[in-house]
Motif scaffolding. Structure first.
Motif, mmCIF file in Angstrom:
data_model
loop_
_atom_site.group_PDB
_atom_site.id
_atom_site.type_symbol
_atom_site.label_atom_id
_atom_site.label_comp_id
_atom_site.label_asym_id
_atom_site.label_seq_id
_atom_site.Cartn_x
_atom_site.Cartn_y
_atom_site.Cartn_z
ATOM 1 N N SER A 30 0.837 -1.187 0.000
ATOM 2 C CA SER A 30 0.000 0.000 0.000
ATOM 3 C C SER A 30 0.881 1.250 0.000
ATOM 4 O O SER A 30 1.982 1.223 0.570
ATOM 5 N N PRO A 31 0.465 2.325 -0.680
ATOM 6 C CA PRO A 31 -0.790 2.425 -1.413
ATOM 7 C C PRO A 31 -0.761 1.600 -2.691
ATOM 8 O O PRO A 31 0.305 1.244 -3.170
ATOM 9 N N ASN A 52 -8.332 2.880 -5.956
ATOM 10 C CA ASN A 52 -7.081 2.847 -5.214
ATOM 11 C C ASN A 52 -7.329 2.367 -3.795
ATOM 12 O O ASN A 52 -8.462 2.083 -3.380
ATOM 13 N N SER A 53 -6.257 2.271 -3.030
ATOM 14 C CA SER A 53 -6.368 1.728 -1.685
ATOM 15 C C SER A 53 -7.220 2.613 -0.788
ATOM 16 O O SER A 53 -7.725 2.154 0.237
ATOM 17 N N SER A 102 -0.981 5.245 -6.089
ATOM 18 C CA SER A 102 -2.320 5.631 -5.654
ATOM 19 C C SER A 102 -3.080 6.404 -6.718
ATOM 20 O O SER A 102 -4.121 6.990 -6.427
#
Length: 124
Positions: A30-31, A52-53, A102
């Motif tokens: 992550s991200p 995205n995360s 991200s």
């Protein structure tokens, strides 16, 4: 090593619905951003939805309002709910993932990990 496996494809009539799933194994740093791409015969692979995360989605104009991308972090699953399907949605659908990113790019080159694809056919 990250592995992605898609499921849920099939044949459906115009106006119908399908839900695709992508099971992710391995740790995705992550991200991260995950996405759905598709490739019709004779055409280039195109991005249609990313998330995205942080949970922020992005959609291509061709699917906006009809498709919904979502994820279940606990289960390691990515989904694509496809409604109001059209014949032009016929394609092989691929799941993709990019760790340590991200953004919401639809560039194929941006994503490192890919599934093997699942076929979606929309026809009467």
């Amino acid at each position: 090593q990250v592995q992605l496996v898609e499921s849920g494809g099939g044949s459906v009539q115009p106006g119908g619905s399908l839900r695709l799933a992508c099971a992710a194994s391995g740790y995705i740093s992550s991200p991260y951003t995950m996405g759905w791409f598709r490739q019709a015969p004779g055409k280039e692979r195109e991005g249609i939805a990313t998330i995205n995360s942080g949970g922020y989605p992005r959609y291509a104009d061709s699917v906006k309002g009809r498709f919904t991308i979502s994820k279940d972090n606990a289960k390691g699953l990515l989904y694509l709910q496809m409604n109001s399907l059209k014949p032009e949605d016929t394609a092989m659908y691929y799941c993709a993932a990019e760790p340590m990113y991200s953004g919401s790019s639809f560039s194929v080159a941006r994503f490192r990990y890919w599934g093997q694809g699942t076929q979606v056919t929309v026809s009467s």
